[in-house]
Motif scaffolding. Structure first.
Motif, PDB file in Angstrom:
ATOM      1  N   LEU A 121     -25.465 -61.118 -14.895  1.00  0.00           N
ATOM      2  CA  LEU A 121     -25.797 -62.164 -13.972  1.00  0.00           C
ATOM      3  C   LEU A 121     -24.805 -61.761 -12.821  1.00  0.00           C
ATOM      4  N   LEU A 122     -23.429 -61.476 -13.119  1.00  0.00           N
ATOM      5  CA  LEU A 122     -22.450 -61.409 -12.200  1.00  0.00           C
ATOM      6  C   LEU A 122     -23.015 -60.126 -11.136  1.00  0.00           C
ATOM      7  N   ARG A 123     -23.185 -59.387 -11.718  1.00  0.00           N
ATOM      8  CA  ARG A 123     -23.560 -57.916 -10.769  1.00  0.00           C
ATOM      9  C   ARG A 123     -24.850 -58.442  -9.908  1.00  0.00           C
ATOM     10  N   ARG A 136     -25.264 -61.189  -2.721  1.00  0.00           N
ATOM     11  CA  ARG A 136     -24.375 -61.508  -1.762  1.00  0.00           C
ATOM     12  C   ARG A 136     -24.176 -60.846  -0.664  1.00  0.00           C
ATOM     13  N   THR A 137     -24.575 -59.472  -0.969  1.00  0.00           N
ATOM     14  CA  THR A 137     -24.202 -58.394   0.031  1.00  0.00           C
ATOM     15  C   THR A 137     -25.727 -57.944   0.681  1.00  0.00           C
ATOM     16  N   HIS A 140     -18.636 -53.793 -26.831  1.00  0.00           N
ATOM     17  CA  HIS A 140     -18.210 -53.525 -25.386  1.00  0.00           C
ATOM     18  C   HIS A 140     -16.940 -55.077 -25.125  1.00  0.00           C
ATOM     19  N   LEU A 144     -25.488 -61.433  -8.848  1.00  0.00           N
ATOM     20  CA  LEU A 144     -24.976 -62.188  -7.857  1.00  0.00           C
ATOM     21  C   LEU A 144     -24.104 -61.509  -6.889  1.00  0.00           C
ATOM     22  N   TYR A 145     -23.527 -60.644  -7.175  1.00  0.00           N
ATOM     23  CA  TYR A 145     -22.848 -59.593  -6.290  1.00  0.00           C
ATOM     24  C   TYR A 145     -23.785 -58.892  -5.065  1.00  0.00           C
ATOM     25  N   GLU A 162     -16.132 -60.542 -13.330  1.00  0.00           N
ATOM     26  CA  GLU A 162     -16.515 -59.071 -12.638  1.00  0.00           C
ATOM     27  C   GLU A 162     -15.529 -58.769 -11.674  1.00  0.00           C
ATOM     28  N   MET A 192     -15.586 -62.567  -9.252  1.00  0.00           N
ATOM     29  CA  MET A 192     -16.646 -63.239  -9.607  1.00  0.00           C
ATOM     30  C   MET A 192     -16.398 -63.686 -11.103  1.00  0.00           C
ATOM     31  N   MET A 231     -24.221 -56.767 -22.366  1.00  0.00           N
ATOM     32  CA  MET A 231     -23.232 -57.659 -21.409  1.00  0.00           C
ATOM     33  C   MET A 231     -23.898 -58.630 -20.485  1.00  0.00           C
ATOM     34  N   ARG A 263     -17.922 -57.460 -27.810  1.00  0.00           N
ATOM     35  CA  ARG A 263     -19.057 -58.025 -28.100  1.00  0.00           C
ATOM     36  C   ARG A 263     -19.947 -56.685 -28.325  1.00  0.00           C
ATOM     37  N   ILE A 310     -16.131 -57.432  -3.384  1.00  0.00           N
ATOM     38  CA  ILE A 310     -16.188 -58.555  -2.393  1.00  0.00           C
ATOM     39  C   ILE A 310     -15.128 -59.663  -3.228  1.00  0.00           C
ATOM     40  N   GLU A 319     -23.572 -61.626 -19.333  1.00  0.00           N
ATOM     41  CA  GLU A 319     -22.731 -62.196 -18.026  1.00  0.00           C
ATOM     42  C   GLU A 319     -22.376 -61.073 -16.987  1.00  0.00           C
ATOM     43  N   SER A 320     -22.137 -59.852 -17.491  1.00  0.00           N
ATOM     44  CA  SER A 320     -21.887 -59.062 -16.358  1.00  0.00           C
ATOM     45  C   SER A 320     -23.235 -58.599 -15.686  1.00  0.00           C
ATOM     46  N   LEU A 329     -15.824 -57.419 -22.521  1.00  0.00           N
ATOM     47  CA  LEU A 329     -16.157 -58.404 -21.428  1.00  0.00           C
ATOM     48  C   LEU A 329     -14.918 -59.053 -20.889  1.00  0.00           C
ATOM     49  N   THR A 366     -29.227 -70.232 -18.340  1.00  0.00           N
ATOM     50  CA  THR A 366     -28.370 -70.065 -17.146  1.00  0.00           C
ATOM     51  C   THR A 366     -28.905 -69.291 -16.159  1.00  0.00           C
ATOM     52  N   THR A 422     -18.320 -66.411 -13.935  1.00  0.00           N
ATOM     53  CA  THR A 422     -19.647 -67.020 -14.369  1.00  0.00           C
ATOM     54  C   THR A 422     -19.300 -67.581 -15.744  1.00  0.00           C
ATOM     55  N   ASP A 436     -23.008 -51.607 -18.595  1.00  0.00           N
ATOM     56  CA  ASP A 436     -22.761 -50.761 -19.644  1.00  0.00           C
ATOM     57  C   ASP A 436     -23.788 -50.774 -20.707  1.00  0.00           C
ATOM     58  N   SER A 437     -24.295 -52.070 -20.835  1.00  0.00           N
ATOM     59  CA  SER A 437     -25.014 -52.336 -22.237  1.00  0.00           C
ATOM     60  C   SER A 437     -26.004 -53.612 -21.869  1.00  0.00           C
ATOM     61  N   ARG A 497     -30.012 -71.364  -6.155  1.00  0.00           N
ATOM     62  CA  ARG A 497     -29.602 -70.455  -5.014  1.00  0.00           C
ATOM     63  C   ARG A 497     -30.700 -70.066  -4.109  1.00  0.00           C
TER      64      ARG A 497
END
Lengths: 196, 260
Positions: A111-113, A119-120, B211, A115-116, B234, B241, A106, B208, B238, A108-109, B213, A151, B243, A102-103, A159
């Motif tokens: 980072l998580l995206r 993983r694929t 948005h 990592l996702y 998130e 997830m 975000m 934030r 899978i 942390e999003s 989160l 981070t 963090t 989205d922006s 990893r």
């Protein structure tokens, strides 16, 4: 490939880095794309790497088209687009390798995206390219961005994923820049000093 | 002199990426955990992943749904790449509509008395015992408790249910709907659920700059040390997830749209 000329010295420098390295790539406003392409091509072609490209400066579609124009096939690279969700209608694409956050706020999003997506992937060796610190600095507080980069770098180092952080130094907040110098293991400096 | 061996309880490994790490190995077996959260915070998704991961490990799991029809619920969990409809066909995942259960028990009424509550507990425990359920989700305990008018009766219901399920070795997640997940909020709708539960996992949103989160925070978990930090989450194909949330980024919490 077209007449676009890559910076071979970057490829030479990249032969020195390990998978758990974090490389700060400094560029200027005018050579940003050349430096980015010169970093990506050897990683993809010489080291057979794939990975994730976090597109914060320009939309992923625009980046993909720019890469394709100079003959770089990026169909195996997953793009995280931080730009297009801010534009209504910007996220309509048939490309399966573009993912939207989205922006740029975000963090942390993102980072998580990443990592996702990692993983694929089926590739053994992967990179994450963050384009760029400056784009994130537009939206995020200096302290939060410095914390995030800390981070981010350590997450991928742990990893064994090569992290490449693109940065225009004269547009980066001093706190973020000094932290980046501290955290990154390698520096590719193609920055251009601008004296105001 | 040798240091005394540290006793650790056996764990129900949730299989949720990051959550077992936060819980230092998983939820202590037989615990009743309250998953409290605001709407859209990912409570049901988290609970469903808990069940599907259990089914993948060969455990029998049950989900009692009072908030959405079971058919719709199953459609929604197809988003998980690791979910297979065979889990339902082979009886590893069992989904029960609370409305159907109420109907079986003759409890189609607006409020429950002591006998009704005991009948409900007996029915749930019988199902768990018969199928050999080791992972159970009630979604949501808030909806169910709205029918129980006395706070004392809610307390008795949750305490007795938790005790019986624990005796059967069943690890339970009770989903609780709350309207605010900020630091001054209660972690449950009626206030009694949070005192009785062995664990509390709070889920909500940090705002934030316009948005939202999603975050998850383990506030309490008896029988294990655990992180109490706020984690960003998130929801992916899978699974969930996590963090750690940026320390400087959690400041927006106080301006949450859910109220301070």
């Amino acid at each position: 490939m077209t007449m676009f000329e890559l910076d071979q010295r970057i490829a030479e420098q990249l032969t020195e880095v390990a998978l758990n390295s974090s490389v700060q790539v400094r560029c200027g406003n005018s050579n940003a794309f050349m430096v980015t392409a010169s970093t990506m091509v050897p990683l993809m072609q010489m080291f057979e790497m794939g990975g994730v490209y976090i597109s914060g400066s320009r939309s992923a579609m625009e980046m993909i088209e720019a890469f394709e124009t100079i003959g770089i096939d990026v169909s195996n690279i997953q793009f995280i687009d931080l730009v297009s969700s801010g534009v209504l209608g910007g996220t309509t694409t048939t490309r399966k390798n573009i993912h939207y956050v989205d922006s740029p706020i975000m963090l942390e999003s993102i980072l998580l995206r990443t990592l996702y997506l990692l993983r694929t992937t089926t590739l053994e060796r992967n990179f994450v390219i963050l384009d760029s610190v400056n784009a994130l600095a537009i939206y995020n507080d200096d302290r939060m961005l410095a914390e995030y980069l800390h981070t981010f770098i350590n997450t991928f180092r742990q990893r064994e994923v090569l992290s490449v952080i693109l940065n225009v130094p004269d547009q980066t907040p001093p706190l973020v820049l000094s932290n980046l110098d501290l955290y990154c293991t390698d520096l590719i400096d193609r920055g251009q000093v601008v004296i105001h | 002199m040798q240091p005394a061996a540290v006793y650790t309880r056996d764990r129900c490994v949730t299989g949720i990426h990051g959550l077992d790490e936060i819980l230092r190995g998983g939820i202590p077996y037989g615990s009743t955990v309250l998953a409290s959260g605001t709407c859209g915070s990912g409570k049901t998704t988290l609970a469903m992943e808990f069940l599907v991961r259990g089914a993948l490990a060969g455990e029998a799991c049950a989900h009692f749904t009072a908030t959405e029809p079971s058919v719709k619920l199953l459609e929604n969990i197809r988003q998980f790449e690791f979910f297979d409809m065979n889990m339902v066909d082979t009886g590893l995942i069992n989904v029960f509509d609370m409305d159907v259960l109420y109907s079986w028990l003759g409890l189609e009424k607006s409020s429950f008395d002591l006998d009704d509550v005991h009948a409900l507990i007996k029915a749930i425990v019988d199902i768990v015992n018969t199928i050999g359920v080791t992972r159970l989700v009630i979604d949501s305990v808030t909806t169910l408790c709205y029918k129980i008018k006395s706070e004392q009766l809610i307390r008795d219901f949750l305490f007795t249910l938790g005790k019986k399920l624990s005796t059967l070795g069943c690890t339970t997640i009770l989903i609780s709907e709350i309207t605010s997940a900020t630091e001054n909020a209660h972690w449950s709708s009626f206030g009694v659920e949070e005192a009785i539960a062995d664990g509390i996992v709070v889920m909500g949103d940090v705002e934030r700059m316009g948005h939202l989160l999603r975050f998850l925070q383990v506030v309490k978990m008896r029988g294990t040390s655990h992180s109490r930090a706020k984690h960003a989450i998130e929801l992916t194909p899978i699974g969930v997830m996590l963090t750690p949330m940026l320390k400087w980024g959690a400041q927006g919490d106080k301006q949450s749209k859910w109220g301070a």
